[in-house]
Design a protein around this motif. Structure first.
Motif: not given
Length: 157
Positions: A6-33
């Motif tokens: 459960h902790t591992l699944a929660s951690q993966k979800l937290f990391l996914a949300q964190t990565l999503l919120r830190q994405r660059p606004e402009q389209p490009g390789p970093a946004h896609e990554a």
């Protein structure tokens, strides 16, 4: 052991949300990554969720890779099997969205045809599943709610 999954699944979800919120606004390789990384973490969280369910049903050393394998382990009539099967068939559900994203992400990008005066024909192009940050956020939130409900149901024993 179930709490570790459960902790591992929660951690993966937290990391996914964190990565999503830190994405660059402009389209490009970093946004896609950032988008692809978020999707991969969400898919990993789903795999972990399947392992968690196997663990809840006393299959501690089994790691089902999909819903069919989980159902073979715990039975298609188990409450959690039925809940996931409903989500799989429900358009717009977090499970269905992740399934579409998994298929889309595991294929090479479609080749774009060049347009000339000789080949202008109107055709519908498969754009794939919704990959907007808002859609990914909804999927992650739905998965998080399911995970919390699952833990509450199983850990009261």
């Amino acid at each position: 052991m179930a709490s570790e999954w459960h902790t591992l699944a929660s951690q993966k979800l937290f990391l996914a949300q964190t990565l999503l919120r830190q994405r660059p606004e402009q389209p490009g390789p970093a946004h896609e990554a950032h988008l692809q990384g978020c999707i991969e973490l969400a898919l990993r969280a789903r795999q972990t969720l399947l392992a968690l369910l196997a663990n809840y049903y006393q299959h501690k050393h089994q790691r089902p890779s999909n819903l069919a394998e989980l159902q073979a382990l715990i039975g298609a009539e188990a409450t959690d099997s039925r809940a996931l099967a409903e989500l799989e068939n429900q358009a717009g559900s977090w499970w269905n969205h992740l399934e579409q994203l998994a298929v889309h992400q595991s294929r090479p990008p479609a080749k774009k045809k060049t347009v000339s005066d000789d080949n202008i024909i109107a055709v519908a192009v498969d754009t794939g599943p919704e990959r907007s940050p808002e859609a990914l956020e909804r999927t992650l939130a739905g998965m998080k709610v399911f995970l919390a409900d699952l833990a509450e149901r199983h850990e009261e024993w």
